[in-house]
Design a protein around this motif. Structure first.
Motif, PDB file in Angstrom:
ATOM      1  N   PHE A 128       0.839  -1.210   0.000  1.00  0.00           N
ATOM      2  CA  PHE A 128       0.000   0.000   0.000  1.00  0.00           C
ATOM      3  C   PHE A 128       0.869   1.253   0.000  1.00  0.00           C
ATOM      4  CE2 PHE A 128      -2.457   3.331   2.180  1.00  0.00           C
ATOM      5  CZ  PHE A 128      -3.578   3.363   1.364  1.00  0.00           C
ATOM      6  N   ARG A 129       0.641   2.133  -0.968  1.00  0.00           N
ATOM      7  CA  ARG A 129       1.408   3.373  -1.095  1.00  0.00           C
ATOM      8  C   ARG A 129       0.480   4.496  -1.551  1.00  0.00           C
ATOM      9  NH1 ARG A 129       4.242   0.062   0.741  1.00  0.00           N
ATOM     10  NH2 ARG A 129       6.391  -0.520   0.224  1.00  0.00           N
ATOM     11  N   PRO A 130       0.827   5.754  -1.267  1.00  0.00           N
ATOM     12  CA  PRO A 130       0.056   6.875  -1.803  1.00  0.00           C
ATOM     13  C   PRO A 130       0.161   6.922  -3.330  1.00  0.00           C
ATOM     14  CG  PRO A 130       1.480   7.592  -0.001  1.00  0.00           C
ATOM     15  CD  PRO A 130       1.901   6.201  -0.365  1.00  0.00           C
ATOM     16  N   ASP A 131      -0.876   7.440  -3.972  1.00  0.00           N
ATOM     17  CA  ASP A 131      -0.819   7.653  -5.412  1.00  0.00           C
ATOM     18  C   ASP A 131       0.053   8.855  -5.752  1.00  0.00           C
ATOM     19  OD1 ASP A 131      -2.849   5.656  -6.559  1.00  0.00           O
ATOM     20  OD2 ASP A 131      -3.988   6.625  -4.954  1.00  0.00           O
ATOM     21  N   LEU A 132       0.084   9.835  -4.853  1.00  0.00           N
ATOM     22  CA  LEU A 132       0.884  11.043  -5.058  1.00  0.00           C
ATOM     23  C   LEU A 132       1.254  11.620  -3.702  1.00  0.00           C
ATOM     24  CD1 LEU A 132       1.993  13.397  -6.872  1.00  0.00           C
ATOM     25  CD2 LEU A 132      -0.261  14.472  -6.592  1.00  0.00           C
ATOM     26  N   THR A 133       2.508  12.010  -3.560  1.00  0.00           N
ATOM     27  CA  THR A 133       2.956  12.715  -2.358  1.00  0.00           C
ATOM     28  C   THR A 133       3.537  14.060  -2.764  1.00  0.00           C
ATOM     29  OG1 THR A 133       3.476  10.671  -1.151  1.00  0.00           O
ATOM     30  CG2 THR A 133       4.544  12.686  -0.395  1.00  0.00           C
ATOM     31  N   SER A 179       9.149   8.450  -8.223  1.00  0.00           N
ATOM     32  CA  SER A 179       8.425   9.296  -9.172  1.00  0.00           C
ATOM     33  C   SER A 179       7.050   9.706  -8.669  1.00  0.00           C
ATOM     34  CB  SER A 179       8.275   8.558 -10.508  1.00  0.00           C
ATOM     35  OG  SER A 179       7.545   7.353 -10.347  1.00  0.00           O
ATOM     36  N   ALA A 180       6.555   9.047  -7.616  1.00  0.00           N
ATOM     37  CA  ALA A 180       5.248   9.401  -7.048  1.00  0.00           C
ATOM     38  C   ALA A 180       5.359  10.533  -6.036  1.00  0.00           C
ATOM     39  CB  ALA A 180       4.602   8.185  -6.401  1.00  0.00           C
ATOM     40  N   ILE A 181       6.584  11.023  -5.793  1.00  0.00           N
ATOM     41  CA  ILE A 181       6.801  12.142  -4.869  1.00  0.00           C
ATOM     42  C   ILE A 181       7.206  13.368  -5.680  1.00  0.00           C
ATOM     43  CG2 ILE A 181       8.102  13.014  -2.885  1.00  0.00           C
ATOM     44  CD1 ILE A 181       8.653  10.109  -2.100  1.00  0.00           C
ATOM     45  N   VAL A 182       6.467  14.461  -5.516  1.00  0.00           N
ATOM     46  CA  VAL A 182       6.777  15.717  -6.188  1.00  0.00           C
ATOM     47  C   VAL A 182       7.260  16.708  -5.140  1.00  0.00           C
ATOM     48  CG1 VAL A 182       5.874  17.653  -7.529  1.00  0.00           C
ATOM     49  CG2 VAL A 182       5.076  15.322  -7.997  1.00  0.00           C
ATOM     50  N   THR A 183       8.443  17.267  -5.359  1.00  0.00           N
ATOM     51  CA  THR A 183       9.003  18.242  -4.426  1.00  0.00           C
ATOM     52  C   THR A 183       8.531  19.648  -4.790  1.00  0.00           C
ATOM     53  OG1 THR A 183      10.970  16.888  -4.027  1.00  0.00           O
ATOM     54  CG2 THR A 183      11.136  19.238  -3.504  1.00  0.00           C
ATOM     55  N   ILE A 184       7.973  20.330  -3.799  1.00  0.00           N
ATOM     56  CA  ILE A 184       7.506  21.712  -3.963  1.00  0.00           C
ATOM     57  C   ILE A 184       8.410  22.617  -3.135  1.00  0.00           C
ATOM     58  CG2 ILE A 184       5.573  23.306  -3.676  1.00  0.00           C
ATOM     59  CD1 ILE A 184       4.930  21.094  -5.661  1.00  0.00           C
ATOM     60  N   ALA A 204      -0.788  14.679 -12.400  1.00  0.00           N
ATOM     61  CA  ALA A 204      -1.125  13.369 -11.845  1.00  0.00           C
ATOM     62  C   ALA A 204      -2.489  12.892 -12.331  1.00  0.00           C
ATOM     63  CB  ALA A 204      -1.089  13.426 -10.317  1.00  0.00           C
ATOM     64  N   VAL A 205      -3.478  13.774 -12.266  1.00  0.00           N
ATOM     65  CA  VAL A 205      -4.827  13.393 -12.691  1.00  0.00           C
ATOM     66  C   VAL A 205      -4.834  13.040 -14.174  1.00  0.00           C
ATOM     67  CG1 VAL A 205      -7.171  14.267 -13.047  1.00  0.00           C
ATOM     68  CG2 VAL A 205      -6.007  14.681 -10.882  1.00  0.00           C
ATOM     69  N   GLY A 206      -4.062  13.744 -14.960  1.00  0.00           N
ATOM     70  CA  GLY A 206      -3.949  13.422 -16.372  1.00  0.00           C
ATOM     71  C   GLY A 206      -3.444  12.011 -16.619  1.00  0.00           C
ATOM     72  N   GLN A 207      -2.544  11.565 -15.765  1.00  0.00           N
ATOM     73  CA  GLN A 207      -2.012  10.199 -15.872  1.00  0.00           C
ATOM     74  C   GLN A 207      -3.016   9.154 -15.384  1.00  0.00           C
ATOM     75  OE1 GLN A 207       1.742  10.606 -13.663  1.00  0.00           O
ATOM     76  NE2 GLN A 207       2.822  10.404 -15.620  1.00  0.00           N
ATOM     77  N   TRP A 208      -3.842   9.529 -14.401  1.00  0.00           N
ATOM     78  CA  TRP A 208      -4.789   8.576 -13.811  1.00  0.00           C
ATOM     79  C   TRP A 208      -6.008   8.351 -14.695  1.00  0.00           C
ATOM     80  CZ3 TRP A 208      -4.566  11.576  -8.558  1.00  0.00           C
ATOM     81  CH2 TRP A 208      -3.320  11.321  -7.942  1.00  0.00           C
TER      82      TRP A 208
END
Length: 209
Positions: A128-133, A179-184, A204-208
């Protein structure tokens, strides 16, 4: 749309609350249900554990391994009783921290062996992992100044600057390899931070879809 799990991560004072508000606005535009949870916490049991972990006045303060186990106890309860059922019902979940916090704070800050942490993660969470962080990156000196401006610091917020430097270094190391982690860059203006978050969410939504 199928339920998605989005997590906001970062040091104290990185602007996670501002980021959460931005994510909530974006998700609202998708016309999907949203559950907002936090770690440690999010359940009755988790909130009790949060109180223990963060209290600055405990004479018997948790040892590093005790702290780690309490974090995972809270996380396991939250994932199994709140997050997974919500996702199964196509509800989106926004998490204020998740497993990356343990990898950074207990792994980097407390210097618990990374291999042991990975074993703990896999034992408790499986695949189990987040879809996006969204990792809100900030210099600890700046972040702690912001945190102090909010009022009294909790037990973890009172750690040394070296602790937070190590935590940030581990955050950045892990973000660079996933790649599921985006640095801001959280040191930017609020407007630019919000723009960068929206860009990450749109991508992310575009990919989903």
């Amino acid at each position: 749309m199928a339920g998605r799990f989005i997590v906001i991560e970062g040091l104290e004072g990185a602007g996670k609350s501002t980021a959460a508000a931005c994510v909530k606005d974006f998700i609202a535009s998708l016309n999907v249900q949203l559950l907002h949870v936090r770690e440690p916490g999010g359940t009755e049991l988790g909130e009790a554990l949060r109180e223990l972990v963060k209290r600055p006045d405990l004479e018997d303060a948790p040892a590093p391994m005790t702290e780690l186990l309490l974090m995972y106890a809270s996380r396991a309860q939250l994932v199994e009783t709140k997050i997974k059922p919500a996702l199964a019902a196509d509800t989106w979940v926004l998490g204020d921290r998740h497993d990356l916090s343990s990898q950074a704070y207990q792994g980097g800050g407390r210097q618990i062996d990374q291999h042991l942490l990975e074993q703990m993660r896999d034992m408790v969470l499986g695949s189990f992992r987040p879809d996006l962080t969204l990792y809100m990156d900030i210099d600890p000196v700046i972040g702690l100044e912001r945190a102090r401006g909010r009022g009294e610091l909790d037990r973890i917020e009172q750690e040394s600057i070296d602790f937070f430097q190590r935590t940030r270094a581990r955050y950045r190391q892990l973000a660079a390899t996933d790649s599921a982690i985006v640095t801001i860059d959280a040191s930017q203006s609020i407007e630019q931070v919000q723009h960068d978050i929206q860009q990450a969410l749109q991508h992310a939504v575009g990919q989903w879809q």
